[in-house]
Motif scaffolding. Structure first.
Motif, PDB file in Angstrom:
ATOM      1  N   VAL A   1       1.972  -5.367  76.940  1.00 62.14           N
ATOM      2  CA  VAL A   1       1.934  -5.162  75.779  1.00 62.14           C
ATOM      3  C   VAL A   1       1.320  -6.373  74.938  1.00 62.14           C
ATOM      4  CG1 VAL A   1       3.800  -5.292  73.532  1.00 62.14           C
ATOM      5  CG2 VAL A   1       3.763  -3.555  75.258  1.00 62.14           C
ATOM      6  N   ALA A   2       1.538  -7.644  75.693  1.00 57.61           N
ATOM      7  CA  ALA A   2       0.966  -8.845  75.109  1.00 57.61           C
ATOM      8  C   ALA A   2      -0.511  -8.508  75.098  1.00 57.61           C
ATOM      9  CB  ALA A   2       1.298 -10.127  76.027  1.00 57.61           C
TER      10      ALA A   2
ATOM     11  N   ALA B   1       9.569  -4.378  75.276  1.00 61.04           N
ATOM     12  CA  ALA B   1       9.098  -5.607  75.450  1.00 61.04           C
ATOM     13  C   ALA B   1       9.882  -6.740  75.044  1.00 61.04           C
ATOM     14  CB  ALA B   1       7.501  -5.714  75.388  1.00 61.04           C
ATOM     15  N   ARG B   2      10.265  -6.560  73.830  1.00 59.81           N
ATOM     16  CA  ARG B   2      11.016  -7.869  73.105  1.00 59.81           C
ATOM     17  C   ARG B   2      12.479  -7.870  73.777  1.00 59.81           C
ATOM     18  NH1 ARG B   2       8.260  -5.788  68.587  1.00 59.81           N
ATOM     19  NH2 ARG B   2      10.118  -4.801  67.797  1.00 59.81           N
TER      20      ARG B   2
ATOM     21  N   ALA C   1       3.973   2.908  70.121  1.00 57.72           N
ATOM     22  CA  ALA C   1       3.900   1.441  69.962  1.00 57.72           C
ATOM     23  C   ALA C   1       5.088   0.843  69.694  1.00 57.72           C
ATOM     24  CB  ALA C   1       2.692   1.317  69.119  1.00 57.72           C
ATOM     25  N   ASN C   2       5.720   1.237  68.644  1.00 61.58           N
ATOM     26  CA  ASN C   2       7.165   0.503  68.250  1.00 61.58           C
ATOM     27  C   ASN C   2       7.997   0.483  69.284  1.00 61.58           C
ATOM     28  OD1 ASN C   2       6.055   0.286  65.467  1.00 61.58           O
ATOM     29  ND2 ASN C   2       6.984   2.018  64.844  1.00 61.58           N
TER      30      ASN C   2
ATOM     31  N   ILE D   1       6.079  -6.281  79.453  1.00 61.23           N
ATOM     32  CA  ILE D   1       5.680  -7.441  78.714  1.00 61.23           C
ATOM     33  C   ILE D   1       4.124  -7.768  78.685  1.00 61.23           C
ATOM     34  CG2 ILE D   1       6.231  -9.868  78.297  1.00 61.23           C
ATOM     35  CD1 ILE D   1       9.004  -9.175  79.343  1.00 61.23           C
TER      36      ILE D   1
ATOM     37  N   GLY E   1      -1.777   0.405  67.811  1.00 62.56           N
ATOM     38  CA  GLY E   1      -0.523  -0.144  66.981  1.00 62.56           C
ATOM     39  C   GLY E   1      -0.752  -0.656  65.791  1.00 62.56           C
ATOM     40  N   THR E   2      -2.008  -0.585  65.083  1.00 60.64           N
ATOM     41  CA  THR E   2      -2.264  -1.170  63.840  1.00 60.64           C
ATOM     42  C   THR E   2      -2.421  -0.362  62.562  1.00 60.64           C
ATOM     43  OG1 THR E   2      -4.523  -1.715  64.423  1.00 60.64           O
ATOM     44  CG2 THR E   2      -3.028  -3.380  65.008  1.00 60.64           C
TER      45      THR E   2
ATOM     46  N   ARG F   1       6.934  -1.991  71.954  1.00 58.75           N
ATOM     47  CA  ARG F   1       7.003  -3.105  71.637  1.00 58.75           C
ATOM     48  C   ARG F   1       8.274  -3.768  71.645  1.00 58.75           C
ATOM     49  NH1 ARG F   1       2.218  -2.494  67.046  1.00 58.75           N
ATOM     50  NH2 ARG F   1       0.696  -3.203  68.446  1.00 58.75           N
ATOM     51  N   LYS F   2       9.265  -2.868  71.219  1.00 60.80           N
ATOM     52  CA  LYS F   2      10.624  -3.394  70.980  1.00 60.80           C
ATOM     53  C   LYS F   2      11.205  -3.548  72.613  1.00 60.80           C
ATOM     54  CE  LYS F   2      14.689  -3.790  69.492  1.00 60.80           C
ATOM     55  NZ  LYS F   2      15.352  -4.748  68.412  1.00 60.80           N
TER      56      LYS F   2
ATOM     57  N   ALA G   1      -2.381  -5.763  74.916  1.00 64.65           N
ATOM     58  CA  ALA G   1      -2.855  -4.593  74.159  1.00 64.65           C
ATOM     59  C   ALA G   1      -4.154  -4.870  73.491  1.00 64.65           C
ATOM     60  CB  ALA G   1      -1.694  -4.029  73.369  1.00 64.65           C
TER      61      ALA G   1
END
Length: 180
Positions: free
Chosen positions: A86-87, A174-175, A167-168, A83, A94-95, A171-172, A89
């Motif tokens: 990723v926060a 982490a969520r 990245a997806n 978490i 990922g952009t 992030r998932k 990063a």
């Protein structure tokens, strides 16, 4: 405490096939609580009072061998570590839709720093790399991906000591960990 097990090399190219429902059941049978899996690439969120990562890896390796008949390398990270990573990063990770964006996770006893040293100095004209704890954030334009240092990691000794999530997926995970 909540952890995430990242299993290396399952369900890739028709090899080492593992159904996530069976993987979840195996983790539950091993005594882990609140077990969730996410997609077929071997991501398992779970809770346990055990805090020694090496002990957790040993339990998970045994359950893979006894349940599925093979051993795999496993990175286990605390949910909070993922978490936080990723926060934190880098802004570039990922952009860009025309780039690949991966989270490379070191498998103990290796570290992100030692893996990065083994792979060699990144090529800033082709890739962006940042280390955060046991994680390596990596991005590269798709059109020049093959020229990057990390694109050739599969040819190095370091490859067996890492597992990669895009990245997806990172992030998932982490969520999912935050919502548990």
């Amino acid at each position: 405490m909540q952890y995430i097990a990242l299993l290396r090399g399952i369900n890739v190219g028709g090899q080492r096939m593992v159904k996530m429902s069976l993987l979840k059941a195996a983790f539950e049978a091993a005594g882990f609580n609140h077990v969730k899996t996410y997609i077929n690439s071997g991501n398992v969120l779970f809770e346990t009072p055990e805090t020694k990562l090496a002990a957790l890896v040993a339990v998970c390796d045994r359950l893979m061998t006894t349940t599925f008949g093979f051993s795999v390398r496993i990175a286990i990270v605390t949910a909070q570590a993922l978490i936080t990573a990723v926060a934190q990063a880098p802004n570039w990770w990922g952009t860009d839709p025309n780039s690949k964006h991966n989270l490379i996770v070191a498998i103990a006893p290796q570290t992100a720093r030692s893996l990065s040293e083994q792979v060699g100095t990144s090529k800033p004209e082709y890739e962006q790399v940042a280390i955060f704890g046991q994680f390596i954030f990596w991005s590269a334009p798709i059109k020049t991906y093959g020229r990057t240092r990390w694109a050739t990691v599969t040819e190095s000794e370091a490859y067996q000591w890492l597992t990669i999530r895009n990245a997806n997926t990172a992030r998932k995970l982490a969520r999912l960990a935050q919502s548990a």
